[in-house]
Design an enzyme around this catalytic site. Structure first.
Site, PDB file in Angstrom:
ATOM      1  CB  CYS A 113      38.950  37.494  23.571  1.00 20.08           C
ATOM      2  SG  CYS A 113      37.597  36.573  24.352  1.00 20.08           S
ATOM      3  CG  HIS A 222      40.875  38.646  27.613  1.00 16.34           C
ATOM      4  ND1 HIS A 222      40.432  39.835  27.099  1.00 16.34           N
ATOM      5  CD2 HIS A 222      39.809  37.801  27.601  1.00 16.34           C
ATOM      6  CE1 HIS A 222      39.145  39.743  26.792  1.00 16.34           C
ATOM      7  NE2 HIS A 222      38.742  38.512  27.091  1.00 16.34           N
ATOM      8  CD  GLU A 224      43.387  41.830  27.143  1.00 21.21           C
ATOM      9  OE1 GLU A 224      42.226  41.865  27.598  1.00 21.21           O
ATOM     10  OE2 GLU A 224      43.768  40.950  26.330  1.00 21.21           O
TER      11      GLU A 224
END
Length: 260
Positions: A113, A222, A224
């Site tokens: 991001c 994102h 993650e």
């Protein structure tokens, strides 16, 4: 041999409206530890306290996290306005030179991001503060006012990968679906920045750095979030871990040679 160490970039945060702190999300730590198979080390966005050269002597990779603050526009030749939102000057001062040094030294780097935006600016590119305002672009932010993580991080952005590109080969795919939670986005690509994926409205969603000696990838989403279960995110964090292990071996061999 101990696991490789991957630095995770923190953001400026004011706890309880008073206490200056540095923070990052738990999910990034978990992704590095569990999917990359590496030891996470948090990096404060404080250039007055952290020397980049010293830091990179002990790291085998770096993750540039997302964050609410945007990259300050002075770093790409524009004036600050209210449209640019929050700033984190300390993080800018640390990460922009760190990106260039990582690539130069062959230290794996993965931008998430805000991280993809830092990678682009570090190589001379520019950003737009609200991509949804541009003609032909759609809104890339999460649903307004939503507090449910499952909705906020839902897979809703269709990203077509550059045919034959690094990420298309890495993921063995032509199109993927990702989450989408950003306003700021790449406007003009920097030197050596290779476009690896585009949203339906042609917003740049993934990049790599040309001729980087190691893993150097940025994504606008994102990755993650749910990294262990999402097949796209899992591959990316696994490849980061593989690159970190290769870097660790080189670093260890260099120390042994220096001690001989």
């Amino acid at each position: 041999m101990a696991r490789p160490v991957i630095g995770i970039q923190c953001n400026r945060f004011v706890a309880e409206g008073v206490i200056e702190a540095q923070m990052t999300g738990k999910r990034t730590i978990e992704a590095v530890a569990e999917v990359s198979g590496c030891t996470p080390l948090l990096i404060p966005g404080m250039p007055e306290a952290v020397d980049v050269a010293d830091l990179l002597e002990v790291l085998d990779g770096v993750v540039l996290t997302g964050g609410r603050a945007n990259v300050h526009p002075r770093h790409y030749g524009e004036e600050l306005s209210e449209r640019h939102g929050e700033m984190d000057d300390g993080r800018d001062g640390l990460t922009l030179p760190m990106v260039r040094t990582c690539v130069e030294r062959g230290i794996p780097i993965f931008g998430l991001c805000r991280g993809i935006q830092e990678m682009n600016v570090a190589f001379g590119g520019t950003l737009h503060p609200e991509v949804g305002e541009l003609p032909g672009k759609h809104r890339h932010r999460m649903p307004k006012g939503c507090k449910d993580p499952e909705i906020i991080f839902a897979l809703r952005e269709h990203v077509r990968l550059t045919p034959g590109g690094l990420m298309a080969r890495m993921l063995d795919a032509e199109e993927i679906v990702t989450n989408s939670l950003h306003g700021q986005a790449i406007q003009r690509t920097g030197d050596r920045v290779v476009v690896e994926g585009l949203a339906a409205d042609d917003t740049i969603e993934a990049i790599s750095i040309a001729d980087a000696p190691s893993f150097a990838v940025g994504v606008q989403w994102h990755a993650e979030y749910n990294a262990a279960a999402d097949p796209v995110s899992r591959v990316l964090f696994e490849r980061l871990g593989d690159a970190a292990r290769a870097r660790q071996k080189l670093r260890h061999a260099g120390r042994l040679a220096g001690a001989a």
